[in-house]
Structures are given as C-alpha cells and as structure tokens.
Enzyme design. Structure first.
Site, PDB file in Angstrom:
ATOM      1  N   PRO A   2     -23.016  -9.978  11.359  1.00  0.00           N
ATOM      2  CA  PRO A   2     -22.297 -10.859  12.278  1.00  0.00           C
ATOM      3  C   PRO A   2     -21.422 -10.041  13.226  1.00  0.00           C
ATOM      4  CG  PRO A   2     -22.110 -11.624  10.015  1.00  0.00           C
ATOM      5  CD  PRO A   2     -22.711 -10.266   9.961  1.00  0.00           C
ATOM      6  N   GLU A   3     -21.481 -10.376  14.513  1.00  0.00           N
ATOM      7  CA  GLU A   3     -20.643  -9.718  15.505  1.00  0.00           C
ATOM      8  C   GLU A   3     -19.565 -10.692  15.956  1.00  0.00           C
ATOM      9  OE1 GLU A   3     -22.955  -7.705  18.519  1.00  0.00           O
ATOM     10  OE2 GLU A   3     -24.576  -7.293  17.114  1.00  0.00           O
ATOM     11  N   ARG A 112     -26.082  -8.053  -0.298  1.00  0.00           N
ATOM     12  CA  ARG A 112     -25.986  -6.594  -0.358  1.00  0.00           C
ATOM     13  C   ARG A 112     -24.632  -6.112  -0.870  1.00  0.00           C
ATOM     14  NH1 ARG A 112     -28.842  -3.848   4.795  1.00  0.00           N
ATOM     15  NH2 ARG A 112     -28.719  -2.096   3.340  1.00  0.00           N
TER      16      ARG A 112
END
Length: 280
Positions: A2-3, A112
């Site tokens: 996500p940016e 992750r």
C-alpha cells in the site's frame, strides 16, 4: 505494498467508525508484529483506552488515544486493517485483534508478517518506528520545485529512485512514481542532476495532483471496503502506465516499455518521456 493513496483511504474509511470507541480487549497471536513494547505490555496498556483520532504520515497510520498514548502501524507489503462485526469469518493470517465497545472488531492480518505496530506512551519519543526520519508530505505546501531541486539536483541516481526515497518524500512507492513521472513527462532513468528547472516545477505540480487523483478514484464506502476485505479497492482502471508495458501510450499511442531501476520495475513512454531531454 500500500502506498500513500491506499493508506489514506484506509484512514478515511476507518476513522469515522472507530473515533470515540473504547478498546475493550486486545489479543496478539504473532508477538513479532508488535515492535514496541513487548506484546504483553501492548495488550495491557491498550485495554480500556479510548480512540481520539487517526492520522497518516507517509505510509504510517497512527491511532491517537485520549490518554495521549499513540499506536502506529506500517502495513508493509501485505498488511491489512479491517473493521468487522465479531461474527465475521476470521481472515487467515490475522495476528492482532482489538475488540471495541461499539460491537466491532478491528483486525490486523498480514500473510508475510512484515507489518509492525508501535505503541508509544504520552510524551515518549519515537526512536523505534523510523517515522521521524520521513521527508516532506507530498500533499502539503512544503513540497515545492525548490525543495525537490535542493534535495536531488546533485544526485546522479535515477529520478525514479529519488522519488522512492522516504527520507526525502514520504509515501510515494513504485506504482505512483511511474504515474507521476509519466504525468510530468520525465523519463524514470534520467539522473536527478540532469533535470531542468522546468522539469522540477512539473514534478512539484504533478506529485500532489496524481496522488490526490488516485485518492479520489479509490474512494470507497465502509461497506465496499469490507466487501473487498480491506485490500481490493485500488482503482487500477485509472493507472495509465504502471503494469501496462506493451500497451499503447494513452497520450500518443507509442508502445509503453519497461525497465528496471534499483531493482524495481518501471514503465514509461519513450516518446512522451524522452531519455535524451536537454539538461539546463
């Protein structure tokens, strides 16, 4: 990962739903996702706290508590923060759960396990998360052509790599750096010290314009956010170059190409973003 636009959407969706709520219980199934303090203290200290606000700094989200304590989160590659009814099926890889007094549960999942939480007490210095070393916010007036030029004009690194430098500009990642450079008509492989004053000006104009555009296009309701499980909300239909190598340029029709810069893929138009632009 996500940016800035995605993190801002999360903030806008969640804040109205959690503001004023009291955290009744906290459970952590993967202690490593709590970077500070230890997981046991994290749970004890948050229990009973009331949520005042939620802010964003670059890609960091911070929940401000009425007590003055603050809870920061970085989603990293695959983190997801979702507010759900308690009977909602538990998402796989859910590592932290906050039960709120409004009948909802705030859940953090991360396949992750790179995402991290930091809980800071009132007036405690943040020497842990790295948020203090972030550069300017790209949506604020401090991002100017003069700032960009001063920060980068001596660097021989590709301008794409410079835009990804979180210590200079906070929140821009691989996706939106491609979109910004395309809008500014700057080749991603151009070295920063080769850019002209006009190109610095175009970049300063296009950075907030592109980010705000994608925030607007990715806006969702809480219901849509939940239906997409907190991740499927980036409006990829509006991406003009990222991930579109081999397709025609939306501006001139030239085939878009891909290159690799600092280990990251970058898509550009060789006609609209010429490599041999004259230096000033």
């Amino acid at each position: 990962m996500p940016e800035l636009p995605e993190v801002e959407i999360i903030r806008r969706v969640l804040l109205p739903q959690i503001q004023g709520a009291v955290i009744q219980t906290v459970s952590v199934t993967r202690p490593e996702v709590v970077a500070h303090p230890d997981a046991d203290k994290f749970c004890r200290q948050l229990t009973g706290q009331k949520i005042h606000n939620m802010t964003r700094r670059g890609k960091f989200l911070t929940v401000l508590l009425v007590s003055g304590d603050s809870l920061s989160l970085h989603l990293r590659m695959t983190g997801c923060l979702l507010l759900v009814p308690p009977d909602n099926p538990m998402k796989k890889h859910t590592h932290v759960m906050f039960q709120l007094d409004n009948g909802k549960e705030l859940r953090f999942s991360d396949p992750r396990r790179f995402g991290r939480f930091w809980l800071l007490e009132r007036d405690e210095a943040d020497t842990y998360s790295g948020a203090g070393s972030l550069g300017v916010e790209p949506l604020e007036s401090s991002l100017t052509a003069a700032y960009l030029k001063t920060s980068f004009y001596r660097r021989k690194r590709p301008v794409k790599e410079c835009l990804l430098d979180q210590k200079s500009i906070a929140g821009i990642g691989n996706i939106y750096s491609d979109e910004i450079l395309f809008s500014a008509q700057v080749h991603p492989s151009r070295t920063a010290n080769s850019l002209t004053d006009d190109e610095w000006k175009r970049l300063a104009e296009e950075i907030p314009k592109v980010l705000n555009y994608f925030i607007e296009k990715s806006a969702v309701t809480p219901e849509e956010f939940l239906q997409g499980t907190g991740q499927d909300y980036r409006n990829t239909a509006f991406l003009r170059v990222y991930g579109r190598e081999g397709e025609p340029c939306p501006m001139c029709g030239t085939t878009l190409r891909k290159t690799v810069i600092a280990g990251r893929s970058s898509v550009f138009c060789p006609h609209c973003q010429p490599m041999n632009a004259l230096s000033k």
